[in-house]
Enzyme design. Sequence first.
Site, PDB file in Angstrom:
ATOM      1  CG  HIS A 149      -2.004  -1.067   1.143  1.00 31.68           C
ATOM      2  ND1 HIS A 149      -2.811  -1.255   0.036  1.00 31.68           N
ATOM      3  CD2 HIS A 149      -2.362  -2.027   2.040  1.00 31.68           C
ATOM      4  CE1 HIS A 149      -3.635  -2.273   0.265  1.00 31.68           C
ATOM      5  NE2 HIS A 149      -3.376  -2.763   1.459  1.00 31.68           N
ATOM      6  CG  ASP A 153      -3.291  -8.218   0.249  1.00 32.93           C
ATOM      7  OD1 ASP A 153      -2.622  -8.610   1.217  1.00 32.93           O
ATOM      8  OD2 ASP A 153      -4.286  -7.461   0.358  1.00 32.93           O
ATOM      9  CG  HIS A 188      -7.024  -5.160   1.315  1.00 35.64           C
ATOM     10  ND1 HIS A 188      -6.482  -6.070   2.191  1.00 35.64           N
ATOM     11  CD2 HIS A 188      -8.242  -4.833   1.802  1.00 35.64           C
ATOM     12  CE1 HIS A 188      -7.330  -6.280   3.188  1.00 35.64           C
ATOM     13  NE2 HIS A 188      -8.415  -5.540   2.969  1.00 35.64           N
ATOM     14  CG  ASP A 212      -5.481 -10.021   2.780  1.00 33.20           C
ATOM     15  OD1 ASP A 212      -5.227 -10.476   1.642  1.00 33.20           O
ATOM     16  OD2 ASP A 212      -5.219  -8.852   3.112  1.00 33.20           O
ATOM     17  CE1 TYR A 271      -3.054  -8.114   8.240  1.00 34.23           C
ATOM     18  CE2 TYR A 271      -4.612  -8.506   6.448  1.00 34.23           C
ATOM     19  CZ  TYR A 271      -3.513  -7.852   6.950  1.00 34.23           C
ATOM     20  OH  TYR A 271      -2.840  -6.954   6.168  1.00 34.23           O
TER      21      TYR A 271
HETATM   22  C1  SP5 Z   1      -1.483  -5.350   3.695  1.00 33.57           C
HETATM   23  C2  SP5 Z   1      -2.945  -5.323   3.947  1.00 33.57           C
HETATM   24  O1  SP5 Z   1      -3.619  -6.332   3.808  1.00 33.57           O
HETATM   25  N1  SP5 Z   1      -3.447  -4.178   4.363  1.00 33.57           N
HETATM   26  C3  SP5 Z   1      -4.841  -4.114   4.576  1.00 33.57           C
HETATM   27  C4  SP5 Z   1      -5.193  -2.843   5.179  1.00 33.57           C
HETATM   28  C5  SP5 Z   1      -6.664  -2.719   5.157  1.00 33.57           C
HETATM   29  N2  SP5 Z   1      -7.125  -2.353   6.418  1.00 33.57           N
HETATM   30  C6  SP5 Z   1      -8.435  -1.801   6.353  1.00 33.57           C
HETATM   31  C7  SP5 Z   1      -9.001  -1.765   7.684  1.00 33.57           C
HETATM   32  C8  SP5 Z   1     -10.385  -1.240   7.648  1.00 33.57           C
HETATM   33  C9  SP5 Z   1     -10.942  -1.205   9.001  1.00 33.57           C
HETATM   34  N3  SP5 Z   1     -10.801  -2.457   9.674  1.00 33.57           N
HETATM   35  C10 SP5 Z   1     -11.493  -2.464  10.902  1.00 33.57           C
HETATM   36  C11 SP5 Z   1     -10.975  -3.544  11.763  1.00 33.57           C
HETATM   37  C12 SP5 Z   1     -10.809  -3.054  13.152  1.00 33.57           C
HETATM   38  N4  SP5 Z   1      -9.563  -3.505  13.707  1.00 33.57           N
HETATM   39 ZN    ZN Z   2      -4.661  -7.090   2.255  1.00 38.14          ZN
END
Ligand code: SP5
Ligand code: ZN
Length: 341
Positions: free
Chosen positions: A164, A200, A202, A283, A322
């Site tokens: 990212h 990934d 995302h 993920d 995760y």
């Molecule tokens: C590397 C990677 O997979 N990064 C992903 C980042 C995305 N995170 C977004 C989180 C959005 C809000 N999540 C709420 C969970 C509360 N802990």
């Molecule tokens: Zn991700």
Amino acid sequence: MVRFVWSEDCLRHEPESEVWVGVRTPATELPARALAIREALLTAGAEEVTAVAHDDSALLAVHEPALVEFLRTAWDEWSAASLPSDQVVPYVFARPELTSGRPPVTPTAVWARPGLFAYDTMTLIGPGTWEAARAAVDVALTAADLVAEGAPLAYACTRPPGHHVTRSLYGGSCYLNNTAIAAAALLDRTGGPVAVVDIDAHHGNGTQELFLGRTDVLTASVHVDPGAGWFPHFLGFQTENDTANLNLPLAPGTGDAEWLAAVRRAADFAAPARALIVALGVDAAAGDPESPLEITADGYREAGRILGGARLPTVVVQEGGYDLETIGELVVESLRGLSAA
Ligand code: SP5
Ligand code: ZN
């Protein structure tokens, strides 16, 4: 099975929480992720290689020196300022429109400086964050060395993740773009072109923007549709596609068949390259707390087989994933597929 690169220093980043919609929520990007992957790899018979220190040249080929310098010093400056937060977190953002495009000054206040480089509030910096992020770069570069020296496949157990991060902005639980740095190193070593296929859950927005408009680094990303409400929200659409960039956004709930069809398209897109970097986020798996895709372990093994079918020297760089219960197995299955192709 495969060689994997490891650094103990990647465990030193321990954010514990992230700030999301103004509240501190438990962090999901934890040191235990890397330990779970390592344990599964060793159990599967993979051979561990310790990361070798590399100088900053490959890092600075990708990132703005000011970002690197900020990350290197942010925690020390923050902790010296006796602020009420035990982690570096932005509160004001230097959006370019604020200064009509003029370069922003470096604020006098230590607590305003993160707003020069951070694009979200979820990506905190504490003691050990720099050491871990810099170690992850060494892990990625050591894996790139193995492949440049003739290994068909090497896996970089990088943490924190990186895809990212843009040239000068960090976010999305990422600080330095390990995947892009490995791509730049392989480009240098092979003469290119090189391809990055990011699976990934995302969109790999940092990697896309870093190589925007370049034809020597092809970028492809298979991810949950940001238009359905998912991070990184502002990017990852098909409107960003061109001859060197392919986004394949998928609806929430997508399972193996449709996801693998997209991985196949990404692999075809990468085929003209001389070397491949797989940004391996696991993920997209069903049960992962950070994404609504529904991919199985068999799906990840098949994705590995498809990408291995390109028969390119391949560096696999760890991104997200995760669910501590399954993350190790998902990585192992992906690498099994890649090795079997
Ligand atoms: C590397 C990677 O997979 N990064 C992903 C980042 C995305 N995170 C977004 C989180 C959005 C809000 N999540 C709420 C969970 C509360 N802990
Ligand atoms: Zn991700």
